[in-house]
Design a protein around this motif. Structure first.
Motif, PDB file in Angstrom:
ATOM      1  N   ALA A 161       0.831  -1.210   0.000  1.00  0.00           N
ATOM      2  CA  ALA A 161       0.000   0.000   0.000  1.00  0.00           C
ATOM      3  C   ALA A 161       0.862   1.255   0.000  1.00  0.00           C
ATOM      4  O   ALA A 161       0.552   2.236  -0.690  1.00  0.00           O
ATOM      5  N   LEU A 162       1.954   1.245   0.756  1.00  0.00           N
ATOM      6  CA  LEU A 162       2.832   2.414   0.814  1.00  0.00           C
ATOM      7  C   LEU A 162       3.558   2.631  -0.508  1.00  0.00           C
ATOM      8  O   LEU A 162       3.722   3.771  -0.964  1.00  0.00           O
ATOM      9  N   LEU A 163       4.001   1.543  -1.137  1.00  0.00           N
ATOM     10  CA  LEU A 163       4.670   1.660  -2.430  1.00  0.00           C
ATOM     11  C   LEU A 163       3.711   2.179  -3.487  1.00  0.00           C
ATOM     12  O   LEU A 163       4.098   2.989  -4.348  1.00  0.00           O
ATOM     13  N   ASN A 164       2.466   1.756  -3.423  1.00  0.00           N
ATOM     14  CA  ASN A 164       1.461   2.260  -4.359  1.00  0.00           C
ATOM     15  C   ASN A 164       1.290   3.769  -4.216  1.00  0.00           C
ATOM     16  O   ASN A 164       1.259   4.498  -5.213  1.00  0.00           O
ATOM     17  N   GLU A 171       8.916  -5.117  -0.799  1.00  0.00           N
ATOM     18  CA  GLU A 171       7.763  -4.404  -0.264  1.00  0.00           C
ATOM     19  C   GLU A 171       7.749  -4.463   1.258  1.00  0.00           C
ATOM     20  O   GLU A 171       7.379  -3.479   1.928  1.00  0.00           O
ATOM     21  N   ALA A 172       8.155  -5.605   1.827  1.00  0.00           N
ATOM     22  CA  ALA A 172       8.210  -5.706   3.287  1.00  0.00           C
ATOM     23  C   ALA A 172       9.254  -4.757   3.861  1.00  0.00           C
ATOM     24  O   ALA A 172       9.064  -4.183   4.937  1.00  0.00           O
ATOM     25  N   THR A 173      10.363  -4.575   3.150  1.00  0.00           N
ATOM     26  CA  THR A 173      11.384  -3.626   3.607  1.00  0.00           C
ATOM     27  C   THR A 173      10.836  -2.207   3.617  1.00  0.00           C
ATOM     28  O   THR A 173      11.143  -1.413   4.519  1.00  0.00           O
ATOM     29  N   ILE A 174      10.025  -1.871   2.629  1.00  0.00           N
ATOM     30  CA  ILE A 174       9.397  -0.546   2.609  1.00  0.00           C
ATOM     31  C   ILE A 174       8.462  -0.387   3.809  1.00  0.00           C
ATOM     32  O   ILE A 174       8.454   0.652   4.475  1.00  0.00           O
ATOM     33  N   GLY A 175       7.667  -1.429   4.099  1.00  0.00           N
ATOM     34  CA  GLY A 175       6.794  -1.368   5.266  1.00  0.00           C
ATOM     35  C   GLY A 175       7.578  -1.240   6.559  1.00  0.00           C
ATOM     36  O   GLY A 175       7.204  -0.473   7.451  1.00  0.00           O
ATOM     37  N   ALA A 203      10.655   8.850   4.540  1.00  0.00           N
ATOM     38  CA  ALA A 203      11.734   7.871   4.378  1.00  0.00           C
ATOM     39  C   ALA A 203      11.442   6.915   3.229  1.00  0.00           C
ATOM     40  O   ALA A 203      12.344   6.561   2.451  1.00  0.00           O
ATOM     41  N   VAL A 204      10.183   6.505   3.099  1.00  0.00           N
ATOM     42  CA  VAL A 204       9.795   5.613   1.994  1.00  0.00           C
ATOM     43  C   VAL A 204      10.001   6.306   0.657  1.00  0.00           C
ATOM     44  O   VAL A 204      10.532   5.718  -0.298  1.00  0.00           O
ATOM     45  N   LYS A 205       9.593   7.572   0.557  1.00  0.00           N
ATOM     46  CA  LYS A 205       9.765   8.310  -0.693  1.00  0.00           C
ATOM     47  C   LYS A 205      11.243   8.465  -1.038  1.00  0.00           C
ATOM     48  O   LYS A 205      11.635   8.336  -2.208  1.00  0.00           O
ATOM     49  N   ALA A 206      12.068   8.750  -0.047  1.00  0.00           N
ATOM     50  CA  ALA A 206      13.500   8.912  -0.306  1.00  0.00           C
ATOM     51  C   ALA A 206      14.110   7.604  -0.790  1.00  0.00           C
ATOM     52  O   ALA A 206      14.918   7.586  -1.732  1.00  0.00           O
ATOM     53  N   PHE A 207      13.728   6.488  -0.162  1.00  0.00           N
ATOM     54  CA  PHE A 207      14.282   5.185  -0.543  1.00  0.00           C
ATOM     55  C   PHE A 207      13.848   4.789  -1.947  1.00  0.00           C
ATOM     56  O   PHE A 207      14.670   4.375  -2.778  1.00  0.00           O
ATOM     57  N   THR A 208      12.547   4.915  -2.237  1.00  0.00           N
ATOM     58  CA  THR A 208      12.065   4.520  -3.556  1.00  0.00           C
ATOM     59  C   THR A 208      12.593   5.453  -4.653  1.00  0.00           C
ATOM     60  O   THR A 208      12.852   5.010  -5.773  1.00  0.00           O
ATOM     61  N   SER A 209      12.745   6.729  -4.338  1.00  0.00           N
ATOM     62  CA  SER A 209      13.277   7.661  -5.333  1.00  0.00           C
ATOM     63  C   SER A 209      14.726   7.363  -5.655  1.00  0.00           C
ATOM     64  O   SER A 209      15.196   7.631  -6.766  1.00  0.00           O
ATOM     65  N   ALA A 210      15.455   6.791  -4.706  1.00  0.00           N
ATOM     66  CA  ALA A 210      16.864   6.477  -4.941  1.00  0.00           C
ATOM     67  C   ALA A 210      17.054   5.120  -5.602  1.00  0.00           C
ATOM     68  O   ALA A 210      17.984   4.934  -6.389  1.00  0.00           O
ATOM     69  N   VAL A 211      16.164   4.167  -5.295  1.00  0.00           N
ATOM     70  CA  VAL A 211      16.395   2.782  -5.726  1.00  0.00           C
ATOM     71  C   VAL A 211      15.482   2.370  -6.875  1.00  0.00           C
ATOM     72  O   VAL A 211      15.916   1.718  -7.834  1.00  0.00           O
ATOM     73  N   LEU A 212      14.197   2.751  -6.792  1.00  0.00           N
ATOM     74  CA  LEU A 212      13.214   2.211  -7.733  1.00  0.00           C
ATOM     75  C   LEU A 212      12.863   3.163  -8.868  1.00  0.00           C
ATOM     76  O   LEU A 212      12.809   2.766 -10.037  1.00  0.00           O
ATOM     77  N   PHE A 213      12.634   4.428  -8.572  1.00  0.00           N
ATOM     78  CA  PHE A 213      12.073   5.344  -9.561  1.00  0.00           C
ATOM     79  C   PHE A 213      13.054   5.899 -10.584  1.00  0.00           C
ATOM     80  O   PHE A 213      12.598   6.466 -11.583  1.00  0.00           O
TER      81      PHE A 213
END
Length: 520
Positions: free
Chosen positions: A330-333, A401-405, A418-428
């Motif tokens: 849900a957070l990643l979405n 996804e569990a790591t994001i949670g 923190a989730v936005k910073a991590f996904t912006s660096a690794v996924l996006f």
């Protein structure tokens, strides 16, 4: 124009009353207005119908007669209507292009899309904290109970949102709204989701949480429940006993420490990271630790843990990452929707949905997980590691996804940042390549797009269809063979464990056989 101005005076009065009701004053009033603008209203309630009456008014005032909506807007600006409406919005810095919402301002569809993600993430977090022993099914039922269309419509009527809707008489399909209850429900539900999105953009996730608590517990007698519901989001999540991060107490802890060094993340609760990178399949071949020993949860952390686990007859849910994966999804979405909407502000809802899907599908997540070395720190069942590539990818995506949670819970109250910073660096960062190569399209969509482009450039109509040619094998391992026909000619065939998989394979092979590329 007295009637036109009167309509807007009434609308802004209702909007001001709504802000007082929810206890929020929007910094950007245009966001609040955009929530209630439907496409049908933009298409039907334009300025052209008022040009004739404007000409008569202008003639009596000795002004040039407006012959188009463009000239009418200029006349209104000179006449001071724009200043009146700006004052009604109570923000001199707000940009108001015209009294009626222009097509450039857009409509509520993008906000509705974002609001769905905001509600999903918000309720997922509260369900996670409210049901510490609930499995994925229990958590999903709890979320549906709060965010179903029926409940969202109820919230919308509680706030009086239907009176603020700016809609035409008919939708794009010609259906009259007043004659179709389903369409009316869709409108009021969209208004509630759009309001949550506007509040999230203007005030942050905390304001959305307070508004949802107010809607769930509206009575004065429910005030203790409302406070308890809000306090639950601030409580630390129950985790396994937090073994100190250093020195490493096991081989897995050593790998987790190496993972932290590689990614630059530092978990305050090391047990959360350990839980996030332990897949449920790990306990298929490993004996479950006894309650209160090793790194299992102790009775001190959560009284009654042993009895709860024994009643379920399974593995303690805090030993593996199933619950964290559900929360992280849900957070990643939400993070993906937020990212796409901010980086592609001109795109309509459908392309944005496709882009979001491309960012959060399993292949993309697996690429990001491999990029940060997550596969070396995760624990799986060795038996399942020998399964198909899809099963391995699914397990790795679950761990991501569990790591994001876990990161969200570990960094509260700044978990979403923190989730936005991590996904912006690794996924996006792969977004640009995704857009350039149109990787948000599945093989069937890519084939259709290529055929459409070829039909347009070559002037030859190209159509495709799929047909099930044969199926064989036992019921639990059924194999399907599907053919792809282009202009009624069989171009390619493929097989798969489902009809959908076979269609995807046939579409990919058809594109290769016809030498069609996205750029053709």
């Amino acid at each position: 124009f007295s009637s036109l101005l009167q309509r807007h005076v009434h609308w802004f009065a209702r909007a001001d009353r709504l802000q007082r009701t929810i206890g929020v004053h929007f910094k950007d009033p245009s966001l609040l207005r955009r929530v209630f603008v439907h496409t049908s209203w933009i298409e039907t309630e334009n300025l052209e119908p008022w040009c004739a009456s404007a000409a008569a008014v202008a003639a009596r005032a000795g002004l040039p007669s407006p012959t188009s909506a463009h000239r009418l807007r200029a006349l209104l600006r000179r006449g001071g209507w724009r200043r009146v409406l700006t004052r009604l919005e109570r923000d001199g810095n707000a940009v108001v292009d015209m009294p009626l919402v222009s097509t450039l301002e857009g409509n509520s569809h993008r906000l509705t899309f974002l609001g769905d993600g905001v509600l999903g993430a918000l309720v997922a977090h509260h369900a996670f904290t409210a049901f510490p022993w609930g499995d994925e099914g229990v958590l999903s039922d709890a979320r549906i109970g709060v965010t179903s269309n029926k409940m969202l419509a109820l919230y919308s009527f509680q706030l009086g949102l239907p009176s603020l809707l700016l809609v035409g008489e008919r939708n794009g399909s010609g259906i009259v709204f007043r004659d179709c209850p389903k369409e009316i429900t869709r409108l009021v539900v969209g208004a509630m989701e759009g309001l949550m999105a506007a509040l999230y953009l203007d005030q942050g996730l905390g304001a959305c949480r307070k508004l949802l608590a107010r809607l769930l517990f509206p009575c004065a007698a429910d005030l203790p429940l409302r406070r308890a519901w809000l306090a639950a989001a601030c409580r630390p999540a129950p985790t396994p006993d937090a073994t100190p991060a250093a020195p490493a107490t096991s081989e897995h802890d050593a790998r987790l420490l190496a993972f932290q060094e590689q990614t630059g993340m530092r978990f305050r609760s090391f047990g959360l990271l350990r839980q996030a990178l332990t897949h449920p399949s790990f306990f298929h071949t490993v004996e479950t630790p006894a309650i209160g020993t090793g790194w299992a949860p102790s009775a001190r952390v959560c009284p009654g843990a042993a009895s709860a686990a024994q009643l379920r007859g399974g593995v303690d849910p805090r030993l593996h990452n199933q619950r964290l994966e559900w929360l992280g999804d849900a957070l990643l979405n939400l993070a993906a929707i937020d990212y796409v909407l901010h980086h592609y502000p001109e795109d309509h809802e459908h392309p944005v949905q496709l882009l979001r899907t491309a960012l959060v599908n399993n292949p993309t997540i697996c690429d990001a997980a491999a990029k940060c070395g997550m596969q070396h720190a995760a624990r799986f069942s060795h038996d399942q590691l020998g399964e198909s590539g899809r099963a391995r990818d699914k397990m790795l995506a679950d761990c991501f996804e569990a790591t994001i949670g876990a990161l969200y819970l570990d960094r509260q109250p700044l978990g979403l940042a923190a989730v936005k910073a991590f996904t912006s660096a690794v996924l996006f960062p792969i977004t640009q390549a995704t857009v350039a190569e149109r990787r948000w399209m599945d093989p069937k969509a890519r084939l259709q797009y290529a055929l459409n482009v070829f039909s347009t450039t070559a002037g030859v109509q190209m159509t495709k269809r799929f047909e099930l040619l044969e199926e064989h094998g036992p019921a639990h391992e059924r194999m399907y063979v599907v053919g792809c026909f282009v202009n009624e000619v069989l171009v390619a065939t493929a097989r798969g464990l489902s009809i959908t998989d076979a269609q995807m394979g046939a579409a990919l092979r058809a594109q290769e056989e016809l030498h069609l590329t996205i750029d053709d």
